[in-house]
Write an enzyme that holds these catalytic residues in place. Sequence first.
Site, mmCIF file in Angstrom:
data_model
loop_
_atom_site.group_PDB
_atom_site.id
_atom_site.type_symbol
_atom_site.label_atom_id
_atom_site.label_comp_id
_atom_site.label_asym_id
_atom_site.label_seq_id
_atom_site.Cartn_x
_atom_site.Cartn_y
_atom_site.Cartn_z
ATOM 1 N N HIS A 98 0.803 -1.239 0.000
ATOM 2 C CA HIS A 98 0.000 0.000 0.000
ATOM 3 C C HIS A 98 0.836 1.288 0.000
ATOM 4 O O HIS A 98 0.994 1.912 -1.028
ATOM 5 C CB HIS A 98 -1.040 0.022 1.116
ATOM 6 C CG HIS A 98 -2.113 -0.993 0.931
ATOM 7 N ND1 HIS A 98 -2.872 -1.057 -0.215
ATOM 8 C CD2 HIS A 98 -2.535 -2.011 1.724
ATOM 9 C CE1 HIS A 98 -3.724 -2.052 -0.117
ATOM 10 N NE2 HIS A 98 -3.539 -2.660 1.043
ATOM 11 N N ASP A 131 -4.464 -7.614 -4.107
ATOM 12 C CA ASP A 131 -5.004 -7.609 -2.745
ATOM 13 C C ASP A 131 -6.091 -8.678 -2.585
ATOM 14 O O ASP A 131 -5.858 -9.694 -1.921
ATOM 15 C CB ASP A 131 -5.502 -6.214 -2.365
ATOM 16 C CG ASP A 131 -5.588 -6.002 -0.862
ATOM 17 O OD1 ASP A 131 -5.470 -7.005 -0.135
ATOM 18 O OD2 ASP A 131 -5.760 -4.856 -0.412
ATOM 19 N N MET A 174 -11.342 -11.545 -5.171
ATOM 20 C CA MET A 174 -12.740 -11.896 -4.892
ATOM 21 C C MET A 174 -13.573 -10.641 -4.641
ATOM 22 O O MET A 174 -14.713 -10.544 -5.083
ATOM 23 C CB MET A 174 -12.806 -12.820 -3.682
ATOM 24 C CG MET A 174 -14.193 -13.279 -3.302
ATOM 25 S SD MET A 174 -14.158 -14.513 -1.996
ATOM 26 C CE MET A 174 -14.186 -13.478 -0.530
#
Lengths: 642, 642
Positions: B481, B536, B539
């Site tokens: 991040h 990340d 889904m």
Amino acid sequence: HLRLMYVSCLFPIQITVEDYEQAAKSLFKALLIREKYSKLAYQRFCRTTAQFLRSSQNMRWSEEDEVLPDMCPHPKDGEDPYSMENIPENLNYELKMKDGIVHVYDNAEAVRENRPRDLPYPDLETFAIDLSHVLAMIADGPTKTYCHRRLNFLSSKFYLHEMLNEMAELKELKSVPHRDFYNVRKVDTHIHAAACMSQKHLLTFIQKTYKTDADRVVLEKAGQKMTLQQVFHNLNKDPYDLTVDSLDVHAGRHTFHRFDKFNSKYNPVGASELREIFLKTDNFINGDYFARIIKEVAHDLEESKYQHAEPRLSIYGRSPDEWDSLSKWFINHKLHSPNMRWMIQVPRIYDIFKSKKLVPNFAKMLENIFLPLFEATVNPQKHKELHVFLKYVSGFDSVDDESKHSDHMFSFRSPKPEQWTTDDNPPYSYYLFHMYANIMVLNNLRKELGLSTFQFRPHCGEAGSITHLVSAFLTSDNISHGLNLKKSPVLQYLYYLAQVPIAMSPLSNNSLFLEYSKNPLREFLHKGLCVSLSTDDPMQFHYTKEPLMEEYAIAAQLWKLSTCDVCEIARNSVLQSGLSHQDKRHFLGVSYQKDGPEGNDIRRTNVAQIRMAYRHETLCNELSFIVDAVKSEEHLESSTQC
Amino acid sequence: HLRLMYVSCLFPIQITVEDYEQAAKSLFKALLIREKYSKLAYQRFCRTTAQFLRSSQNMRWSEEDEVLPDMCPHPKDGEDPYSMENIPENLNYELKMKDGIVHVYDNAEAVRENRPRDLPYPDLETFAIDLSHVLAMIADGPTKTYCHRRLNFLSSKFYLHEMLNEMAELKELKSVPHRDFYNVRKVDTHIHAAACMSQKHLLTFIQKTYKTDADRVVLEKAGQKMTLQQVFHNLNKDPYDLTVDSLDVHAGRHTFHRFDKFNSKYNPVGASELREIFLKTDNFINGDYFARIIKEVAHDLEESKYQHAEPRLSIYGRSPDEWDSLSKWFINHKLHSPNMRWMIQVPRIYDIFKSKKLVPNFAKMLENIFLPLFEATVNPQKHKELHVFLKYVSGFDSVDDESKHSDHMFSFRSPKPEQWTTDDNPPYSYYLFHMYANIMVLNNLRKELGLSTFQFRPHCGEAGSITHLVSAFLTSDNISHGLNLKKSPVLQYLYYLAQVPIAMSPLSNNSLFLEYSKNPLREFLHKGLCVSLSTDDPMQFHYTKEPLMEEYAIAAQLWKLSTCDVCEIARNSVLQSGLSHQDKRHFLGVSYQKDGPEGNDIRRTNVAQIRMAYRHETLCNELSFIVDAVKSEEHLESSTQC
């Protein structure tokens, strides 16, 4: 669902009664004009809008009066899509182009007597007057204010709707069994055949082909026949070493506002030879490779099951043989796919043909484009392949760089196509009118004969003058791009009221004309314009194996679209496509022709009924203002007369 | 290529000599601190930076002094990845946790005498002092000004580089045979195993599994065994009717700034039972389904050939058995894939375990996490599965919602982990130090024994306090991040100077913490920070079948990245990954450990040498300013002393 109770109140829109009435009258007239031209050409006109127009004329709308297009259904399993049996006999009609429009005559005598068959032939004067009416109103102050305010209201109203009903819509969708965004039908309604494969796909295809076909003669250049190996040798390239970088067909920073550079991206490795060999239908190998690669694309669509496409193939109007050649290519390579229909794109490049002395005037170009279609319609025995191919053709597109300026202003004084002998290219509106005119006559003739009709679906409003969008409002079933609706509140509101479908391609725009973040798609969707997503040119714009899904995914990600939003877009894409009535019934539900929730089968579309009701009520509300104003004025007039 | 000739001139950056020297001194010290902690833990430290640090100390940098991690290569074809032969014998060492750090002793006597083996054991006081140094400097005015101006300069300089060399870079890439963006290696370095499949994949998997396994007992709840059918019956769902809508695992507008809502998206259909059955390694069916679905993901990666992933699996620290259970799952289900390595993520949820009385203090949690690793290292015979599994583990992650505030301020006065008995969660920095400390000792021990070492790669700077990024600067090989580097010019410049890799996930941020258009990735890339792209949670965030390609495609589209840009990002992803030395040599070139164009094999990476040269020269230039300032000051001091 929670309704917005105050929606039918006009007062929040601060505008004087006089201005409102003037605006409403103008809008009303514009809608009537579109309706007239739509009906004449068997193109769709929004049913709800038609109902309101009738009510204002104190008439009853009835389903029987509705004029609808006729699209051939795909052949059933086991039927031969290329069958040349049962082709109708020659009608022995005579055909003659007059003022750029093909006229149909019963026989030679009728030609001599100038007595064409009873079909509607549009005339340039009436059209030019209608066009100028709409052109005038989009610049009219009160109308602009009214439309601007209504559009702002539609935005805010949708925002409220979202806040109130978002969770309810989602709940509705969650309860739909076995249907989600992945298995609702989506049609890529705007995709150029020569760029319908991804860059990686084209690369792999070239490499694969070279492995087996290196020694095949694929090109004849200056009288010399060349094998694939020789072609690559001359280019000083080894196909094995080719990469997407050296292929260089992808758009990027360099193509922004450079349509010329973009167009040259159609040449793999910058070599027009490779375009000729791999991306043309009419070449030394009879378009064999192009057919194969398109069949691979079709195969992927069939595998995906829920994705459809309408690739656009070019007819240029250089010569009358183009149609026979194209349809033979289609038949010989067996290009039919249940997940594909075809569009014909006509590039607006008369000036190039004229300067090369390929055509003497604009009428000749129109004749080359349209006369073969009329011939195949009245004498299909002589054009069997074309007759069969036309079953799978949705319609026509007019295509080229819209940002090119034209010096000529289209008007009733414009020269007739036979007199258009200058080297200059006619303006956009002139092209549109003459394409529309021929399609209109052709559709009427074909309808009479029980054959399929065609839609006119031009590129429009991607760039250039706002008048393009006016011409298309009159002539087109639906349009591609429509970005410039941003610039005219009146036109934007008209496109809303008439629910003119707009196939938008934000990724294409992002590389050519407008940054993604500035694309109006989301805003248009919110207001309720009938927008859909299409890819335009996967070869130039997309990265993944599923370009249409990439287009949807990026829109969904960046604009945080809900499932209901994307499914509404997908539904719009089916509606505006040239899929047959049978397909649309199957994909959208048996009542898909009805507007509002009644016409929506949520089990097939995954669009919430709450959303459908919101859209329908909102449209009815907007239309009712127009109708009320027109009616009250009529009432006033009639009472004054008394 | 065209060089920017004025780049080594400091004068355009208007700053006084005193301020410049103070800033340079502080930055220099911070870099030395990072270097110290990196070396201690066998983590990478940028070679160029190290060379400049040495030169300022009038020392020669040599390759032999470089401390490097050791990653196990993947077994060769034909070798058994799960082989339990040749497992080292028990060393009979003793292990004991002290101040939250596992200590290693030769034998019981050494324990009694408090005489641990000669390994570096970090102490909290020194670390707290180092941390406070960097904390102080990021708030120091002159340093802030200096870094801010250097960063602006880096931006502008890259912009010039682009204008001058863009076409030259492209030309270089076009001449690279057989290598383009599609076949350069890309590693998804930040992807959670429980969300590594797309929503559609999970849905299809559940439906497919139900068809064959409806009657299988899959869950034990309150002592009652339940079949898959019963589970769905209780949920009142028919798996055939399930859709991605009802599965409801995708993030959207509702998860923005709602990490809590996001976390609940891990429960398919909102049911924790389905998460338990399908997405856990340690359940009634021994993680059978989870293993199967991960193997499907691995299969897709292997098919793609050029895509790799390092899925993150959880170790919670609730109990010491977790490791054995996880490694048995890995071995029994044969989860090795040449395109995958594994990361271990440790959620920062001590407070939850403490409130449930699962652990008495923070030290116990650390012991549960780290002691088994030390045991498996000194006595692998007793932990065969774990010994084998650890070969394929890249390192550790610290994970949770960073925006949660902590009342405690980490300092040298903070209680030791054994004394951390309150119900409150320790702050981020406290977690990081103790994880780092244990990994450091473990790495030293393993290096001594010829075993692989681990990287520390926490989530950092996604949200919350800027101090997180300070802690990670000291302790971490690389981070995920790093968004908050936006907020601190000093830290951003430090991350640049030390080339700390940052795995960024703009699509994830877009759904959780920061809109796509505001994401700093492009800006960081331009300045020369070592950034990469990762997914990340496919889904929750992605739509297509190739989530990593989707991530790259969207970044490339919206930021109009060039081929060279995306290939640079891909190269960064390989560099910062836990792939073995052998793999990196193969994927990046034999000299990949060298900085600059020398270390780049363009035929493998497709990154232009012009770009590599630009990056290297620019970094050297920035470092030279720091070193010059430090040297001139030393010179001044020594001459004053004379």
